[in-house]
Enzyme design. Structure first.
Site, PDB file in Angstrom:
ATOM      1  CE  LYS A   1      -7.699   2.058 -25.344  1.00  0.00           C
ATOM      2  NZ  LYS A   1      -7.926   2.944 -24.221  1.00  0.00           N
TER       3      LYS A   1
ATOM      4  CD  GLU B   1      -4.529   5.498   1.023  1.00  0.00           C
ATOM      5  OE1 GLU B   1      -4.400   6.247   1.996  1.00  0.00           O
ATOM      6  OE2 GLU B   1      -5.537   4.809   0.817  1.00  0.00           O
TER       7      GLU B   1
ATOM      8  NE  ARG C   1      -7.252  -3.577 -19.514  1.00  0.00           N
ATOM      9  CZ  ARG C   1      -7.448  -3.517 -20.834  1.00  0.00           C
ATOM     10  NH1 ARG C   1      -6.769  -4.294 -21.644  1.00  0.00           N
ATOM     11  NH2 ARG C   1      -8.320  -2.676 -21.340  1.00  0.00           N
TER      12      ARG C   1
ATOM     13  CE1 TYR D   1      -4.259   1.039  -0.211  1.00  0.00           C
ATOM     14  CE2 TYR D   1      -4.439  -1.210   0.565  1.00  0.00           C
ATOM     15  CZ  TYR D   1      -4.999  -0.109  -0.038  1.00  0.00           C
ATOM     16  OH  TYR D   1      -6.299  -0.151  -0.474  1.00  0.00           O
TER      17      TYR D   1
ATOM     18  CB  THR E   1      -5.135   3.818 -21.740  1.00  0.00           C
ATOM     19  OG1 THR E   1      -5.018   3.851 -23.165  1.00  0.00           O
ATOM     20  CG2 THR E   1      -6.557   4.186 -21.347  1.00  0.00           C
TER      21      THR E   1
ATOM     22  CG  ASP F   1      -8.610  10.412 -23.875  1.00  0.00           C
ATOM     23  OD1 ASP F   1      -7.630   9.650 -23.969  1.00  0.00           O
ATOM     24  OD2 ASP F   1      -9.709  10.059 -23.404  1.00  0.00           O
TER      25      ASP F   1
HETATM   26  C1  LIG Z   1      -9.908   7.795 -25.943  1.00  0.00           C
HETATM   27  C2  LIG Z   1     -10.126   6.951 -24.744  1.00  0.00           C
HETATM   28  N1  LIG Z   1     -10.130   7.509 -23.532  1.00  0.00           N
HETATM   29  C3  LIG Z   1     -10.336   6.786 -22.415  1.00  0.00           C
HETATM   30  C4  LIG Z   1     -10.537   5.439 -22.489  1.00  0.00           C
HETATM   31  C5  LIG Z   1     -10.861   4.694 -21.230  1.00  0.00           C
HETATM   32  O1  LIG Z   1      -9.912   3.814 -20.860  1.00  0.00           O
HETATM   33  P1  LIG Z   1     -10.261   2.593 -19.877  1.00  0.00           P
HETATM   34  O2  LIG Z   1     -11.024   1.612 -20.701  1.00  0.00           O
HETATM   35  O3  LIG Z   1      -8.901   2.140 -19.463  1.00  0.00           O
HETATM   36  O4  LIG Z   1     -11.057   3.132 -18.742  1.00  0.00           O
HETATM   37  C6  LIG Z   1     -10.528   4.785 -23.724  1.00  0.00           C
HETATM   38  C7  LIG Z   1     -10.747   3.338 -23.810  1.00  0.00           C
HETATM   39  O5  LIG Z   1     -11.106   2.783 -24.775  1.00  0.00           O
HETATM   40  C8  LIG Z   1     -10.328   5.572 -24.886  1.00  0.00           C
HETATM   41  O6  LIG Z   1     -10.346   5.025 -26.102  1.00  0.00           O
END
Ligand SMILES: Cc1ncc(COP(=O)(O)O)c(C=O)c1O
Length: 423
Positions: free
Chosen positions: A232, A59, A238, A57, A229, A203
């Site tokens: 990918k 935090e 993950r 842990y 993320t 994003d």
């Molecule tokens: C552009 C985008 N943002 C956020 C996410 C969310 O990620 P997670 O599935 O890890 O919560 C995804 C997942 O497909 C995504 O394609």
């Protein structure tokens, strides 16, 4: 190809679960995985995510923990954040978000109050749920206004985005998405966000690996916050990261912990550090460019076979096919292709007249097949399999699907999957 892997402790303790893991390993080895948000992580990333770091842990943040015994964990987290900053050229990195959706939620917590207006690309146009779409907490607790793509081109209309931003004055503008086949113009979004007084959140979950490898422009000079993320195209575990300008570092950190989360998943932090190390190698640049070259070659081969592609093709790792002209619903095609050993997901296309759970399209991508070493020369074969599979879906020809499955397994047997070999 039968895999020689074994998990002795798991097999002894829980043979039922071990058998399922083994079956999944075999499935990932034998099939052509075209889901654009998936990949194969390296053996090193797999090992890091299965370590005793799991037991801790932690935090807080490195040097500022609420738990003792963090001598090693602090160094692990610093390695990950330093590598993220170096790889992406960001001022600040937080590697603790559990996944992409909580990472995005932390951005809302950092910069907005419930009820505030936020802006993002609509889900059916290629945006993500967490960009203010109605069924998501981000659309329920905030007032989401959404932009799309043009009907005729499948591309973002920046005049429309600008008009909407100036009319609605959102606190946050999200750019990037989950089914966007074209280069994202971060500079254009940056200008609009500045004009509207909004925080720009890029994003880049889907394209982070392409950015790291120099195969897509970077959002860092233009965005206040970069959310991604790690699992990918970046080919890590993950997990997720938030990067930001220095001025936003404190707000981001406070929002992730204690705002939204408790203890970070240290084994994931370690695996992120490994993935970032791998992504900093020259071979990863080759990988990122090969992902794009393969997607372009696959798009061309599909176009030559009469497939309709949203926006007419791709600039990145992802292709969105509208199967309406083929007279097969996306779901029917996706399920048939799965029986043929080709794993895709059904997806809405912009202005889809069908329902999200039974849409017109199929989304495919090249990160996984590129990790296995397939090149542009293989893409005409992949397009042929997809074509035959979609035709078989329409005619109900299960024999044709079984024949494709055998051909796929045969080719994939010659391209061992990272993480699924014992070397
Ligand atoms: C552009 C985008 N943002 C956020 C996410 C969310 O990620 P997670 O599935 O890890 O919560 C995804 C997942 O497909 C995504 O394609």
């Amino acid at each position: 190809m039968t895999l020689p892997l074994s998990h002795p402790a798991l097999s002894a303790t829980d043979p039922e679960l071990a058998a399922l893991v083994g079956a999944e390993e075999q499935l990932q080895a034998d099939t052509l995985r075209l889901i654009p948000s998936e990949n194969y992580v390296s053996q090193a990333v797999l090992e890091a995510s299965g370590t005793v770091l799991q037991n801790k842990y932690s935090e807080g943040y490195a040097g500022r923990r609420y738990y003792e015994g963090q001598q090693n964990i602090d160094q692990v987290e610093r390695l990950a954040t330093d590598r993220a900053k170096a790889l992406f050229g960001a001022d600040h990195a937080n590697v603790q978000p559990y996944s992409g959706s909580p990472a995005n939620l932390a951005v809302y917590l950092a910069f907005a109050e419930p009820g505030d207006t936020v802006m993002g690309m609509a889900l059916p146009m290629g945006g993500h749920l967490t960009h203010g779409w109605g069924v998501s907490a981000t659309g329920k607790w905030f007032r989401g206004v959404q932009y799309g793509v043009r009907h005729d081109t499948g591309l973002i209309d920046f005049d429309e985005v600008r008009d909407l931003a100036l009319k609605e004055r959102p606190k946050l503008i999200f750019c990037g998405g989950t089914a966007v086949p074209r280069t994202i113009d971060f500079a254009a979004f940056g200008e609009i966000a500045r004009e509207a007084g909004a925080v720009l959140v890029a994003d880049v979950a889907h394209i982070a690996g392409l950015i790291a490898g120099g195969a897509h422009p970077s959002p860092v000079p233009h965005a206040d916050v970069v959310s991604t993320t790690t699992h990918k195209t970046l080919r890590g575990p993950r997990g997720a990261m938030l990067m930001s300008r220095e001025e936003h570092a404190r707000a981001i950190d406070k929002a992730v912990f204690p705002g939204l989360q408790g203890g970070p998943h240290n084994q994931t932090t370690a695996a992120i550090a490994v993935a970032l190390h791998e992504a900093a190698q020259p071979s990863f640049r080759d990988y990122a460019h090969a992902v794009v070259a393969n997607a372009r070659a696959l798009a061309e081969a599909l176009l030559a076979r009469g497939f309709e592609l949203v926006s007419g093709g791709t600039d990145n790792h992802l292709i969105l096919m509208d199967l309406t002209p083929k007279d097969v619903p996306g779901k029917v095609a996706a399920k048939a292709l799965d029986r043929a050993g080709i794993v895709v997901n059904y997806n809405t296309v912009p202005y889809d007249p069908r329902k999200p759970f039974d849409p017109s399209g199929v989304r495919i991508g090249t990160p996984s097949l590129t990790s296995r070493g397939l090149t542009a020369a293989h893409m005409p074969t992949v397009a042929e399999w997809i074509d035959r599979g979609v035709t078989a879906a329409r005619t109900g020809d299960e024999g044709a699907l079984a024949a494709i499955r055998a051909e796929v397994a045969d080719l994939m047997g010659a391209f061992p999957a990272p993480g699924l070999t014992t070397d």
